[in-house]
Design an enzyme around this catalytic site. Structure first.
Site, PDB file in Angstrom:
ATOM      1  N   ASP A   1      84.100  15.906  59.794  1.00 34.06           N
ATOM      2  CA  ASP A   1      83.343  14.933  59.003  1.00 34.06           C
ATOM      3  C   ASP A   1      81.920  14.747  59.561  1.00 34.06           C
ATOM      4  O   ASP A   1      81.724  14.501  60.746  1.00 34.06           O
ATOM      5  CB  ASP A   1      84.089  13.593  59.039  1.00 34.06           C
ATOM      6  CG  ASP A   1      83.586  12.598  58.025  1.00 34.06           C
ATOM      7  OD1 ASP A   1      82.376  12.325  58.010  1.00 34.06           O
ATOM      8  OD2 ASP A   1      84.410  12.078  57.250  1.00 34.06           O
TER       9      ASP A   1
ATOM     10  N   SER B   1      81.108  12.963  53.717  1.00 37.49           N
ATOM     11  CA  SER B   1      82.496  12.522  53.608  1.00 37.49           C
ATOM     12  C   SER B   1      82.851  12.186  52.151  1.00 37.49           C
ATOM     13  O   SER B   1      82.725  13.039  51.284  1.00 37.49           O
ATOM     14  CB  SER B   1      82.733  11.346  54.554  1.00 37.49           C
ATOM     15  OG  SER B   1      84.108  11.155  54.781  1.00 37.49           O
TER      16      SER B   1
END
Length: 391
Positions: free
Chosen positions: A219, A57
């Protein structure tokens, strides 16, 4: 296991020898990622050369900014990114008062939710119910085109793919739920670009999935918010890893509903980093025991295929893991990962620098392990307290 320690390098301005491989491992955590930038700035100032950056991320964004720039420009590029994403909110001076900081923190997070973040993401032009099914507009709240443009402006993709620093970023395949790593040492002929970094940070339902070669990715924090296991499994020789965690696994018992949300997020995204570390240390202990047994075998067995296979598993080198954990301020709540104000960003950055100073204050403990070829994990609880968890 009577292994000879691997050759070590010495950091030019840090009283710490370095093994052949030094890794920086960066968790996801949105706005908290400027803490990681501070960690890197201080490591660079101390002359500690990073060979491998791995991230999830926002950790993937910071990792790409490091791997995709020459050493003399990395801090500058990190600063350019964090200055850009924090420029859209009120950034005036705030008094050192928790109640005022908390009110500003909440207001800044609300502004992000409404208007997005400059150079990162912005609300879609049309609401999802007016959009074509399956489109980015129908399946997310924000448009991440600004992030693509920002990454392309700040990163040299040729250097990232072909340069000396290895990069690994993790994402989740939306269709099959499998975790995937995009790794510059395991490209299989394919080069990494902005899509791979954006895929690692495409947290639903806020940000849209990213398409790469016909597959769609979200993610990596949905499965694991730390790249520690990937680095441990794919290392070669002795390793020193700085594991930068943005969500503490340990915390106080919640006292009210807002605390429950805050604590649940910590538990969800801390990704049980210590559990992964403890598992590795147990495996390392088994490998060392295996090596001692192998050393007792008669020489004529050395060429036996099973003995050679066991020896390869035992001779994996040592790993020393330094945990650097962001400590939540009293005025921060569950919105701290999407509060991008300049004042908060700078506070996170300075905390990261201070965390490295705390490590170096006790760096002799780590140095002894590196020189002896031992493995251990080190937890930084406070600037003057470093705990060692040896094998």
């Amino acid at each position: 296991m009577d292994m000879q320690p691997q050759p070590v390098r010495r950091a030019s301005r840090a009283a710490m020898p370095l093994p052949d491989q030094v890794a920086l491992l960066l968790q996801g955590g949105g706005a908290l990622g400027s803490y990681q930038a501070g960690v890197y700035e201080r490591l660079a100032a101390l002359g500690i050369t990073i060979d491998w950056v791995a991230g999830i991320s926002i950790g993937a964004v910071n990792a790409a900014l490091i791997a995709g720039n020459p050493p003399e420009r990395r801090v500058e590029r990190l600063r350019a990114f964090w200055d850009q994403v924090s420029e859209g909110l009120l950034n005036g001076w705030l008094p050192d008062n928790d109640h005022i900081r908390e009110a500003s923190h909440i207001a800044s997070a609300a502004a992000v939710a409404m208007g997005g973040v400059p150079g990162f993401f912005r609300p879609h032009l049309w609401p999802s119910f007016w959009s074509a099914p399956g489109s980015a507009e129908a399946t997310s709240l924000y448009d991440t085109t600004p992030l693509r443009d920002t990454l392309n402006a700040l990163i040299d993709w040729d250097l990232l793919n072909d340069g000396p620093v290895r990069l690994s970023v993790g994402a989740v395949n939306v269709r099959n739920g499998n975790f995937a790593y995009f790794d510059t040492h395991e490209k299989h002929g394919k080069r990494l670009d902005a899509r791979h970094i954006m895929a690692s940070g495409a947290l639903p339902p806020g940000l849209p999935a990213v398409e790469i070669d016909g597959d769609y990715y979200w993610d990596g924090g949905l499965v694991s918010n730390t790249p520690l296991a990937h680095v441990i499994d794919h290392r070669s020789g002795d390793l020193l890893a700085f594991q930068v965690d943005l969500f503490p696994a340990e915390g106080p018992l919640p006292q009210q509903l807002s605390d429950v949300y805050n604590r649940a997020k910590d538990i969800q995204y801390s990704s049980r980093t210590r559990q992964v570390t403890d598992t590795y240390l147990r495996l390392q202990r088994y490998r060392e025991a295996m090596g001692k047994v192998l050393d007792k075998l008669p020489p004529e067995m050395a060429d036996d295929p099973d003995v050679q296979s066991a020896r390869a598993m035992a001779d994996c080198g040592s790993a020393n893991i330094v945990h650097l954990i962001y400590r939540t301020r009293e005025w921060e709540g569950g919105a701290r990962d999407f509060e991008f104000s300049r004042a908060t960003m700078q506070d996170h950055w300075e905390q990261g620098k201070s965390a490295i100073d705390g490590v170096m204050h006790k760096g002799d403990l780590i140095a002894r392990n590196i020189l002896s070829g031992r493995s251990a994990a080190f937890d930084l609880d406070a600037p003057d307290h470093l705990k060692e968890k040896p094998v």
